[in-house]
Design a protein around this motif. Structure first.
Motif, short mmCIF file in Angstrom:
data_model
loop_
_atom_site.label_atom_id
_atom_site.label_comp_id
_atom_site.label_asym_id
_atom_site.label_seq_id
_atom_site.Cartn_x
_atom_site.Cartn_y
_atom_site.Cartn_z
N LEU A 172 26.65 35.36 64.62
CA LEU A 172 26.32 35.78 63.26
C LEU A 172 25.82 37.22 63.20
CD1 LEU A 172 24.59 32.70 61.55
CD2 LEU A 172 26.65 33.89 60.82
N VAL A 173 24.86 37.56 64.04
CA VAL A 173 24.25 38.90 63.96
C VAL A 173 25.19 39.96 64.52
CG1 VAL A 173 22.30 40.32 64.64
CG2 VAL A 173 21.96 37.89 64.12
N LEU A 174 25.78 39.72 65.67
CA LEU A 174 26.58 40.74 66.33
C LEU A 174 27.86 41.12 65.58
CD1 LEU A 174 26.07 39.83 70.09
CD2 LEU A 174 24.77 41.38 68.61
N PRO A 175 28.55 40.19 64.88
CA PRO A 175 29.71 40.65 64.09
C PRO A 175 29.35 41.69 63.04
CG PRO A 175 29.86 38.28 64.44
CD PRO A 175 28.51 38.72 64.97
N VAL B 130 23.25 50.93 64.26
CA VAL B 130 23.53 49.59 64.77
C VAL B 130 22.24 48.79 64.90
CG1 VAL B 130 24.39 48.29 66.75
CG2 VAL B 130 25.66 50.29 65.92
N ALA B 131 21.16 49.46 65.35
CA ALA B 131 19.87 48.79 65.48
C ALA B 131 19.37 48.30 64.12
CB ALA B 131 18.84 49.72 66.12
N LYS B 132 19.56 49.10 63.08
CA LYS B 132 19.15 48.68 61.74
C LYS B 132 19.99 47.48 61.28
CE LYS B 132 19.47 52.90 60.01
NZ LYS B 132 19.43 54.02 59.05
N SER B 133 21.27 47.50 61.60
CA SER B 133 22.11 46.35 61.26
C SER B 133 21.65 45.10 61.99
CB SER B 133 23.58 46.65 61.61
OG SER B 133 24.07 47.72 60.84
N CYS C 249 28.40 38.60 53.77
CA CYS C 249 27.16 39.37 53.58
C CYS C 249 26.79 40.13 54.84
CB CYS C 249 26.03 38.42 53.18
SG CYS C 249 26.24 37.63 51.57
N PHE C 250 26.95 39.51 56.02
CA PHE C 250 26.67 40.20 57.27
C PHE C 250 27.61 41.40 57.46
CE2 PHE C 250 24.31 36.42 58.39
CZ PHE C 250 23.32 36.90 59.23
N PHE C 251 28.90 41.18 57.19
CA PHE C 251 29.87 42.27 57.30
C PHE C 251 29.52 43.41 56.34
CE2 PHE C 251 33.08 38.86 58.64
CZ PHE C 251 32.87 39.12 59.99
N ALA C 252 29.22 43.04 55.09
CA ALA C 252 28.96 44.06 54.07
C ALA C 252 27.69 44.84 54.39
CB ALA C 252 28.83 43.39 52.70
N ALA C 253 26.63 44.16 54.83
CA ALA C 253 25.39 44.86 55.14
C ALA C 253 25.58 45.85 56.29
CB ALA C 253 24.29 43.86 55.49
N GLY C 254 26.24 45.41 57.36
CA GLY C 254 26.50 46.32 58.47
C GLY C 254 27.31 47.52 58.05
N ALA C 255 28.32 47.29 57.19
CA ALA C 255 29.17 48.39 56.75
C ALA C 255 28.42 49.36 55.84
CB ALA C 255 30.39 47.83 56.02
N TRP C 256 27.65 48.85 54.87
CA TRP C 256 26.96 49.74 53.94
C TRP C 256 25.83 50.52 54.61
CZ3 TRP C 256 29.48 51.36 50.14
CH2 TRP C 256 30.30 50.55 49.38
N LEU D 120 36.95 37.30 67.48
CA LEU D 120 36.46 37.82 66.21
C LEU D 120 35.91 39.23 66.37
CD1 LEU D 120 35.88 37.24 63.21
CD2 LEU D 120 33.66 36.31 63.92
N TYR D 121 35.15 39.48 67.45
CA TYR D 121 34.64 40.83 67.70
C TYR D 121 35.80 41.83 67.75
CZ TYR D 121 30.13 38.80 69.14
OH TYR D 121 28.94 38.15 69.18
N LEU D 122 36.81 41.50 68.54
CA LEU D 122 37.95 42.43 68.69
C LEU D 122 38.74 42.54 67.40
CD1 LEU D 122 39.25 41.54 72.27
CD2 LEU D 122 37.94 43.55 71.55
N TYR D 123 38.91 41.43 66.70
CA TYR D 123 39.70 41.43 65.47
C TYR D 123 39.13 42.39 64.43
CZ TYR D 123 40.89 39.83 60.78
OH TYR D 123 41.26 39.79 59.47
N ILE D 124 37.80 42.51 64.38
CA ILE D 124 37.18 43.41 63.40
C ILE D 124 37.65 44.85 63.59
CG2 ILE D 124 34.96 44.31 62.58
CD1 ILE D 124 33.72 41.62 63.35
#
Length: 531
Positions: free
Chosen positions: A107-110, A134-137, A235-242, A522-526
């Protein structure tokens, strides 16, 4: 507000309130007592009788857990002493780790990976800035994970006792009331941190997804469960991206348009959330009995194991193909046009250009396709065969008192084929100390399933095909089932329970490896947005 374990807390009772004398169990029973008919009393008495051995056998474990909780409470020391503060910190770190250790990687690492992808698309920040981003994410993701894990484990204690007995509530490391306070505090911290990181909407959306999953019954149906999973992952994807977009804008200043990311982020988040929706049910393949005891109808229970596993493999294949064809720039351009029709993002324009198959890109898709093939092969090869039947040893009082719907459990239909498929040719011998269908603690450490194992120091008895076939033909054991069996079937019945537990443990381990390979995919797919 203290999170310290209460010395009066009973860790063996999931309904213990720890703050009242009656607790939830007493209140529920008194409320439902008037509906207890004579027939239900007889049914309840039979259930209690059939489960007597399991209760007595777990008494020592329950006493040990209660003693551990009392010792933890006694060891706190004065709150103002250095020793007391250190012990509080050590206890809190351990409890937080036990709450979240099984979900950090999936969950967190993606979300952190998505942060790296955005920095790769907009390569203007230094390595130190990227690392801080990345640390903030990770911080945002871990607090969000803590929110959902604590609430999930408060709601799913019966399932955790079967599948993950190491979790802190059922293991007695924290009381139910303290876990409730922790859920409130972690939610407040999560939303506060999200505000300072510039992603409050992502936090509020994730909190809404968590509430929908846990408190509306959405998790009881496979579609609601999968939709909430896709929502939460989004939500995890969006937060990391923004978070990454904000850091890019802070470094680049006016050299990037104000609408940077407004096309890229929605397109990638939508694409990845759709992939999660189609494939995330792979995590449910491991927990069939736990889901049945929680009265949850997952996709593999609703569709059947084979069909569900085929859909997962097909979803991974289609997602990889879509990533290779670079559909996301078209989606991103459409999303950007909704925000500002006159704005053009050069990243989207470059990504929409004809694909050039460099050696790096070719190697990347070879590895990605290999993971799809390996996961697909594994989950199809490991398809179990079972019937869903009423569990005669269920201890759920309210399943008897409140309604006529019994708890269910999987009963494997072909032990011979299962043993051959899982490579198991031996099992523990039947001894008076091993009760039928009783989860005997393993001498070796259990995996996350918590499925009872056998004592590896005991002599092993090998079984031929005829013995395994005979085991498949006899009914599941209860406290009264041996009365109608002849001596030969009674002997087979005495060893069926440990053998089935061993087979289920092996099945869990195989499906768990497949899930971990899926997460690697999933990690690689991103990174399909970059390569």
């Amino acid at each position: 507000m203290s999170l310290a374990p209460s010395s009066s807390y009973d860790p063996t009772d999931p309904f213990d309130d720890a703050s009242t004398n009656t607790g939830l169990r007493g209140r529920m029973f008194m409320r439902r007592r008037s509906t207890l008919t004579a027939d239900k009393l007889v049914q309840f008495t039979r259930t209690k009788t059939a489960a007597g051995r399991r209760r007595s056998s777990s008494a020592s474990n329950a006493a040990a857990m209660a003693a551990a909780a009392a010792a933890a409470a006694a060891a706190w020391g004065p709150a103002t002493s250095a020793r007391g503060l250190v012990q509080r910190a050590q206890w809190l770190v351990r409890v937080l780790w036990l709450f979240t250790k099984t979900d950090i990687h999936n969950l967190v690492l993606p979300g952190c990976t998505m942060n790296l992808v955005v920095h790769s698309l907009y390569p203007v920040a230094s390595a130190a800035t990227v690392a801080a981003s990345v640390a903030k994410s990770f911080l945002w993701g871990y607090l969000g994970l803590l929110v959902i894990d604590v609430t999930n484990q408060l709601m799913g204690q019966a399932e955790d006792r079967m599948n993950k007995p190491f979790r802190p509530i059922v293991a007695g490391h924290i009381s139910v009331s303290a876990a409730m306070r922790l859920a409130v505090l972690s939610t407040m911290a999560f939303i506060t941190v999200a505000h300072f990181l510039g992603v409050p909407l992502c936090a509020l959306s994730f909190a809404a997804a968590t509430a929908t999953y846990n408190f509306t019954g959405a998790d009881r149906h496979w579609l609601g469960k999968n939709l909430c999973n896709a929502w939460g992952y989004g939500c995890f994807f969006a937060a990391g991206a923004w978070i990454a977009v904000a850091d890019v804008a802070a470094v680049a200043g006016t050299t990037v348009p104000a609408t940077t990311g407004y096309g890229v982020v929605p397109a990638l988040v939508a694409l990845h959330a759709a992939t999660i929706l189609a494939t995330i049910t792979i995590q449910d393949l491991r927990d069939v009995d736990g889901d049945l005891h929680s009265r949850r109808t997952t996709q593999n229970l609703a569709w059947g194991e084979w069909r569900s596993r085929v859909v997962i493999a097909a979803g991974m294949f289609i997602a990889t193909a879509v990533g290779a064809t670079r559909v996301w720039p078209t989606l991103g351009t459409a999303a950007l046009q909704l925000v500002s029709a006159s704005t053009v993002d050069p990243i989207l324009a470059a990504a929409a250009a004809p694909v050039v198959w460099t050696p790096l890109r070719s190697a990347y898709y070879v590895v990605l396709s290999a993971l799809v093939a390996v996961v697909g092969y594994r989950i199809l090869r490991d398809t179990p065969s079972y019937d869903v039947v009423a569990d005669p040893d269920a201890l759920d009082v309210y399943a008897v008192v409140a309604d006529d719907d019994p708890l269910m459990v999987s009963q494997w239909t072909d032990l011979e084929a299962a043993a051959k498929r899982l490579g198991i040719t031996d099992a523990p011998p039947a001894t008076p100390s091993v009760a039928v269908n009783e989860a005997k603690p393993a001498a070796d450490p259990l995996n996350d399933s918590g499925v009872g194992s056998y004592d590896i120091t005991s002599p092993r008895t090998s079984y031929d095909a005829s013995s395994l076939a005979a085991l498949s033909d006899i009914p599941s054991s209860t406290g009264e089932s041996n009365e109608g069996l002849n001596m030969e079937n009674a002997a087979l019945e005495a060893i069926r329970g440990p053998l089935v537990r061993k087979l289920k443990r092996a099945q869990y381990e195989r499906d768990d490896v497949s899930f971990k390979l899926y997460i690697a995919w999933l990690y690689l797919y991103i990174f399909t947005a970059v390569l």
